[in-house]
Design a protein around this motif. Structure first.
Motif, PDB file in Angstrom:
ATOM      1  N   ALA A   9       0.831  -1.210   0.000  1.00  0.00           N
ATOM      2  CA  ALA A   9       0.000   0.000   0.000  1.00  0.00           C
ATOM      3  C   ALA A   9       0.860   1.253   0.000  1.00  0.00           C
ATOM      4  CB  ALA A   9      -0.920  -0.014   1.221  1.00  0.00           C
ATOM      5  N   GLU A  10       1.978   1.210   0.714  1.00  0.00           N
ATOM      6  CA  GLU A  10       2.857   2.373   0.762  1.00  0.00           C
ATOM      7  C   GLU A  10       3.482   2.643  -0.602  1.00  0.00           C
ATOM      8  OE1 GLU A  10       5.120   5.594   2.226  1.00  0.00           O
ATOM      9  OE2 GLU A  10       3.283   4.610   2.868  1.00  0.00           O
ATOM     10  N   ILE A  11       3.917   1.569  -1.276  1.00  0.00           N
ATOM     11  CA  ILE A  11       4.490   1.739  -2.613  1.00  0.00           C
ATOM     12  C   ILE A  11       3.439   2.296  -3.570  1.00  0.00           C
ATOM     13  CG2 ILE A  11       5.429   0.493  -4.604  1.00  0.00           C
ATOM     14  CD1 ILE A  11       6.803  -1.385  -2.636  1.00  0.00           C
ATOM     15  N   TYR A  12       2.205   1.812  -3.441  1.00  0.00           N
ATOM     16  CA  TYR A  12       1.122   2.292  -4.300  1.00  0.00           C
ATOM     17  C   TYR A  12       0.872   3.784  -4.068  1.00  0.00           C
ATOM     18  CZ  TYR A  12      -3.509   2.468  -6.505  1.00  0.00           C
ATOM     19  OH  TYR A  12      -4.577   2.781  -7.304  1.00  0.00           O
ATOM     20  N   ARG A  13       0.844   4.177  -2.806  1.00  0.00           N
ATOM     21  CA  ARG A  13       0.633   5.586  -2.485  1.00  0.00           C
ATOM     22  C   ARG A  13       1.750   6.446  -3.064  1.00  0.00           C
ATOM     23  NH1 ARG A  13       2.322   9.377   0.758  1.00  0.00           N
ATOM     24  NH2 ARG A  13       3.897   8.025   1.695  1.00  0.00           N
ATOM     25  N   LEU A  14       2.997   5.976  -2.934  1.00  0.00           N
ATOM     26  CA  LEU A  14       4.120   6.739  -3.465  1.00  0.00           C
ATOM     27  C   LEU A  14       4.044   6.859  -4.985  1.00  0.00           C
ATOM     28  CD1 LEU A  14       7.039   5.297  -1.286  1.00  0.00           C
ATOM     29  CD2 LEU A  14       6.030   7.586  -1.135  1.00  0.00           C
ATOM     30  N   ARG A  15       3.634   5.790  -5.650  1.00  0.00           N
ATOM     31  CA  ARG A  15       3.556   5.824  -7.105  1.00  0.00           C
ATOM     32  C   ARG A  15       2.449   6.762  -7.585  1.00  0.00           C
ATOM     33  NH1 ARG A  15       3.895   0.216 -10.143  1.00  0.00           N
ATOM     34  NH2 ARG A  15       3.931   1.738 -11.866  1.00  0.00           N
ATOM     35  N   LEU A  16       1.329   6.764  -6.870  1.00  0.00           N
ATOM     36  CA  LEU A  16       0.266   7.705  -7.233  1.00  0.00           C
ATOM     37  C   LEU A  16       0.753   9.142  -7.074  1.00  0.00           C
ATOM     38  CD1 LEU A  16      -2.950   6.090  -5.688  1.00  0.00           C
ATOM     39  CD2 LEU A  16      -2.028   5.862  -8.000  1.00  0.00           C
ATOM     40  N   GLY A  17       1.447   9.379  -5.974  1.00  0.00           N
ATOM     41  CA  GLY A  17       1.975  10.721  -5.750  1.00  0.00           C
ATOM     42  C   GLY A  17       2.981  11.117  -6.815  1.00  0.00           C
ATOM     43  N   GLU A  18       3.851  10.194  -7.198  1.00  0.00           N
ATOM     44  CA  GLU A  18       4.842  10.490  -8.231  1.00  0.00           C
ATOM     45  C   GLU A  18       4.165  10.763  -9.574  1.00  0.00           C
ATOM     46  OE1 GLU A  18       7.349   7.114  -8.142  1.00  0.00           O
ATOM     47  OE2 GLU A  18       8.408   7.702  -6.305  1.00  0.00           O
ATOM     48  N   ALA A  19       3.104   9.996  -9.878  1.00  0.00           N
ATOM     49  CA  ALA A  19       2.392  10.189 -11.144  1.00  0.00           C
ATOM     50  C   ALA A  19       1.757  11.571 -11.201  1.00  0.00           C
ATOM     51  CB  ALA A  19       1.340   9.100 -11.326  1.00  0.00           C
ATOM     52  N   VAL A  20       1.077  11.944 -10.142  1.00  0.00           N
ATOM     53  CA  VAL A  20       0.421  13.254 -10.105  1.00  0.00           C
ATOM     54  C   VAL A  20       1.471  14.368 -10.143  1.00  0.00           C
ATOM     55  CG1 VAL A  20      -1.025  14.781  -8.732  1.00  0.00           C
ATOM     56  CG2 VAL A  20      -1.607  12.358  -8.920  1.00  0.00           C
ATOM     57  N   SER A  21       2.567  14.166  -9.417  1.00  0.00           N
ATOM     58  CA  SER A  21       3.625  15.167  -9.407  1.00  0.00           C
ATOM     59  C   SER A  21       4.233  15.333 -10.801  1.00  0.00           C
ATOM     60  CB  SER A  21       4.712  14.767  -8.406  1.00  0.00           C
ATOM     61  OG  SER A  21       5.793  15.676  -8.436  1.00  0.00           O
ATOM     62  N   ALA A  22       4.469  14.202 -11.503  1.00  0.00           N
ATOM     63  CA  ALA A  22       5.034  14.265 -12.854  1.00  0.00           C
ATOM     64  C   ALA A  22       4.078  14.973 -13.804  1.00  0.00           C
ATOM     65  CB  ALA A  22       5.347  12.862 -13.356  1.00  0.00           C
ATOM     66  N   TYR A  23       2.776  14.713 -13.624  1.00  0.00           N
ATOM     67  CA  TYR A  23       1.786  15.377 -14.470  1.00  0.00           C
ATOM     68  C   TYR A  23       1.801  16.886 -14.225  1.00  0.00           C
ATOM     69  CZ  TYR A  23      -2.734  16.852 -16.313  1.00  0.00           C
ATOM     70  OH  TYR A  23      -3.727  17.511 -16.996  1.00  0.00           O
ATOM     71  N   GLY A  24       1.827  17.265 -12.960  1.00  0.00           N
ATOM     72  CA  GLY A  24       1.851  18.691 -12.638  1.00  0.00           C
ATOM     73  C   GLY A  24       3.099  19.364 -13.164  1.00  0.00           C
ATOM     74  N   GLU A  25       4.238  18.696 -13.051  1.00  0.00           N
ATOM     75  CA  GLU A  25       5.481  19.278 -13.543  1.00  0.00           C
ATOM     76  C   GLU A  25       5.441  19.443 -15.059  1.00  0.00           C
ATOM     77  OE1 GLU A  25      10.293  18.321 -13.467  1.00  0.00           O
ATOM     78  OE2 GLU A  25       8.908  17.214 -12.168  1.00  0.00           O
ATOM     79  N   ALA A  26       4.906  18.408 -15.754  1.00  0.00           N
ATOM     80  CA  ALA A  26       4.819  18.493 -17.214  1.00  0.00           C
ATOM     81  C   ALA A  26       3.899  19.634 -17.636  1.00  0.00           C
ATOM     82  CB  ALA A  26       4.320  17.171 -17.784  1.00  0.00           C
TER      83      ALA A  26
END
Length: 761
Positions: A14-31
């Motif tokens: 669950a922790e890895i999943y949460r981190l990956r969701l956060g990274e995905a949203v962060s990458a989208y925002g940065e792009a």
């Protein structure tokens, strides 16, 4: 597993999943922020006249681009139809001649052996061994190894090698199996060797799934294989890392092999390769549905030719028999049985990779999400759990890792062909002279002379170092064994309950009809001259090409277009990352739970090779005081490499061969005999380095041999700048041979060192 331990595992997932969701949203925002910043910088206020000129030129250009874009897709469709009508011949950039057609063999298969015709200006060297290249049959047709002039085929020809390719036809022979295919390819290998009996064993090069095909051939006929090159070839299908390799979960997500069986039954007993291509396109939907088309649109004046060339190969879908895809999925994709020695080609007969003794070069890339490096190289650790086991087996494995190129780039990129493939071809002249072990291959570039020059460095690795590619010491592979078990159960139920019904209802004609309307095919014939709405597009598009309107590439409208493209791409990437994270998490939730419920499941491993020294090791150590000039030269070279840190430069190896190669004597021996000498001396140097050094004088039995040997050493030292460690070692060798022996009247060598004193000459 104890409930508390299970909760810890769930918490980690669950922790890895949460981190990956956060990274995905962060990458989208940065792009999006980057795209918006670029747009804001370009979209400056304009004077009315300038704004009008910008709008007129942009929309005129856009209209022309659209006409040319859709006409290019029409050409793609026409090319697809023409290729289908022609029987889907190999898309090679070279002419070829069919040498053998396996459809006529006693066990027929839809394969053929062809020889590539050297282009004008290329002369083959009669002293160089031939190449046999095996392309993947993974949905597409053959030709990827010679897709361009700068390719594996091209650089092998330029180096003077005769080049053969294994091609295949669109439709399988009724009833053919993977065993038939492998036996046919083994026959091709023997034919190539018979056509070049004085050139040494052929080099076998396999691309992607052609890599494991090459290993199957080598396991069936190890005596006819020279060296093996595996480019982007999956061998350990369960391997990979979370958040990096989404394709590894496909078997579990789909429930195992039953989907391939269903697709085959709906095809009237034939599996459509378009489904495999669908799997590739699934990995990057942003590219599949938008980026590759926008790239065509945005570069409409330069991109169409390259786009059409690639799409001709990408859109050629080949077929397999039901039995073939069933074997591949159950033994490789889901079962992962090849490295463990459980993949049978006949009842009671398995493909034994331990029987392969030819040197192997593995080319993989960290940017490859279809065949990640772990899948390309982990089989080495499965078969040879330790470095010593690899050496004791007499095996040479060279690993070449690229930092970023994607899967298809390994085969079709001209830059990769000019750099990596050309150096692999160059190294193959020397790889059989390497002592057993695992080596890392790095390529260095020299731009100082105006023309790029390359050099290769080989560094000894330890098999144990391969664990650095893994995040969890391969414990994350345990659930895949559950997938294999579930797949077997579900497939048995499918075969009993569904297959009899579908096989009775779906006829071959119905299968052909269903294949014709597959979305990937429909996208091609639907946008072709078969479409009446496109009948008059060609002349209008040609007129647009001849009257191109330039646009202001720095204007606000172009900036708005590029902002929209980046936003769409970022949105697709966000979807892909969220999808992959969710699929991966649910995979481990389901199959991880089942794995934890079975205490007998452990991380994948293969029983280690017997720890005590095998017969060859014992025989080598027993012969430590036997041999002659050639054995002495090889032993000194191996001791020098050991003292110098184990690195070997290809340019230095070339110099050594040019200066003393023929005098050493290895080049005069058959390849097998030369390898046996190197392997025996490598065992001696590796197991007993002190005794190997001390007994050197026993191998140079006469004053003439010792003088000749010292002259050879002096010549090397005068022409090659070795490092201080090797220079010091050479001084020790010179002192040992020149000063630590004396000659009896009959010329026998009597060693002075106390280590061998009293043992007899």
């Amino acid at each position: 597993m104890h409930p508390l331990d299970m909760m810890k595992v769930y918490g980690r997932v669950a922790e890895i999943y949460r981190l990956r969701l956060g990274e995905a949203v962060s990458a989208y925002g940065e792009a999006m922020r980057g795209a918006a910043g670029t747009f804001a910088a370009a979209a400056r206020p304009q004077e009315p006249a300038a704004a009008w000129r910008d709008a007129v030129s942009y929309w005129s250009d856009a209209a022309q681009r659209n006409l040319i874009f859709w006409d290019t897709l029409r050409q793609r469709g026409n090319n697809w139809i023409a290729h289908e009508k022609a029987g889907k011949p190999p898309l090679l950039a070279f002419n070829y001649e069919i040498i053998a057609d396996a459809r006529t063999f006693a066990r027929p298969a839809n394969y053929a052996l062809v020889q590539i015709t050297p282009p004008d200006g290329v002369t083959l060297d009669p002293d160089k061994r031939p190449f046999l290249i095996i392309d993947p049959r993974a949905g597409h047709g053959p030709g990827i190894g010679g897709f361009k002039k700068d390719s594996e085929v091209g650089f092998a020809l330029k180096a003077g090698h005769a080049v053969y390719m294994v091609i295949f036809f669109p439709d399988p022979v009724p009833g053919q199996t993977l065993a038939d295919v492998s036996l046919a390819e083994a026959d091709f290998l023997r034919i190539v060797r018979e056509r070049h009996p004085t050139r040494g064993k052929p080099v076998v090069m396999g691309n992607c799934q052609g890599g494991w095909a090459a290993m199957l051939v080598a396991a069936l006929d190890p005596d006819n294989v020279g060296s093996i090159v595996m480019n982007g070839a999956p061998m350990s299908y369960w391997a990979g890392n979370d958040a990096e390799n989404p394709m590894r979960y496909a078997g579990g997500v789909l429930g195992g092999s039953w989907t391939a069986l269903l697709a085959s039954d709906l095809g009237g007993g034939v599996f459509d390769g378009a489904y495999l291509v669908d799997n590739f396109e699934y990995l990057n939907p942003g590219n599949t549905f938008f980026s590759k088309y926008y790239n065509l649109y945005s570069r409409i004046d330069s991109e169409p030719d390259r786009f059409l060339e690639f799409e001709r190969w990408w859109g050629g879908y080949f077929l397999m028999n039901r039995a073939e895809i069933k074997w591949i999925v159950e033994n490789l994709f889901v079962g992962n049985k090849l490295a463990s020695g459980h993949a049978e080609w006949a009842p009671g007969k398995t493909f034994d990779l331990k029987a392969v003794h030819a040197p192997i070069i593995v080319f993989a890339s960290l940017g490859d999400n279809i065949t990640p490096p772990q899948q390309a190289i982990n089989w080495v650790a499965d078969i040879y759990p330790t470095t010593q086991a690899l050496k004791d087996a007499g095996q040479v494995v060279v690993g070449l890792m690229h930092d970023s190129v994607g899967h298809l780039g390994i085969f079709v990129s001209g830059a990769i062909a000019r750099r990596e493939h050309s150096q692999i071809v160059d190294l193959l002249e020397y790889v059989e002279a390497l002592p057993p072990g695992l080596y890392g291959m790095t390529i260095e570039e020299d731009h100082s002379g105006g023309e790029v020059k390359y050099d290769v460095t080989l560094t000894e690795w330890r098999v144990e170092d391969l664990a650095a590619l893994q995040k969890y010491d391969r414990r994350d592979e345990i659930p895949f064994e559950v997938v294999a078990n579930v797949s077997q159960t579900v497939s048995q139920a499918y075969e009993s309950l569904v297959h009899p019904l579908l096989s009775a209802v779906v006829t071959p004609e119905m299968g052909r009809g269903l294949r014709a309307v597959h979305p990937l095919r429909a996208a091609r014939w639907g946008l072709s001259d078969l479409n009446p709405f496109l009948l008059h597009l060609a002349p209008i598009a040609d007129f647009a090409r001849s009257q191109r309107t330039p646009r202001n590439e720095n204007g606000p409208l172009v900036a708005a277009e590029q902002f929209g493209a980046k936003a769409i791409t970022a949105g697709w990437d966000l979807y892909r990352q969220l999808r992959d994270a969710t699929v991966e998490t649910e995979f481990f939730r389901l199959y991880g739970t089942l794995a934890m419920a079975d205490p007998d499941l452990t991380a994948p491993s293969t029983p280690a090779i017997v720890e005590q020294a095998p017969a060859e090791v014992a025989a080598a150590l027993a012969s430590i005081r036997a041999g002659g000039f050639t054995e002495a030269a090889v032993r000194v070279a191996l001791l020098a490499q050991k003292r110098g840190g184990g690195q070997r430069r290809l340019s230095t190896l070339k110099q050594i061969r040019e200066l003393v190669g023929h005098e050493v004597g290895l080049l005069a021996l058959p390849a097998d005999a030369a390898q046996a000498v190197i392997r025996r001396q490598a065992i001696i140097v590796d197991r007993a380095p002190d005794e190997a050094f001390a007994t050197l004088p026993l191998l140079l039995k006469t004053p003439q041999e010792r003088s000749r040997f010292l002259a050879l050493v002096d010549r090397l030292m005068a022409h090659i700048a070795f490092g201080p460690d090797i220079t010091a070692f050479v001084g020790e060798v010179r002192g040992l041979i020149a000063g630590a022996t004396q000659s009896s009247p009959d010329g026998r060598v009597i060693p002075f060192p106390s280590y061998v004193a009293g043992q007899g000459a």
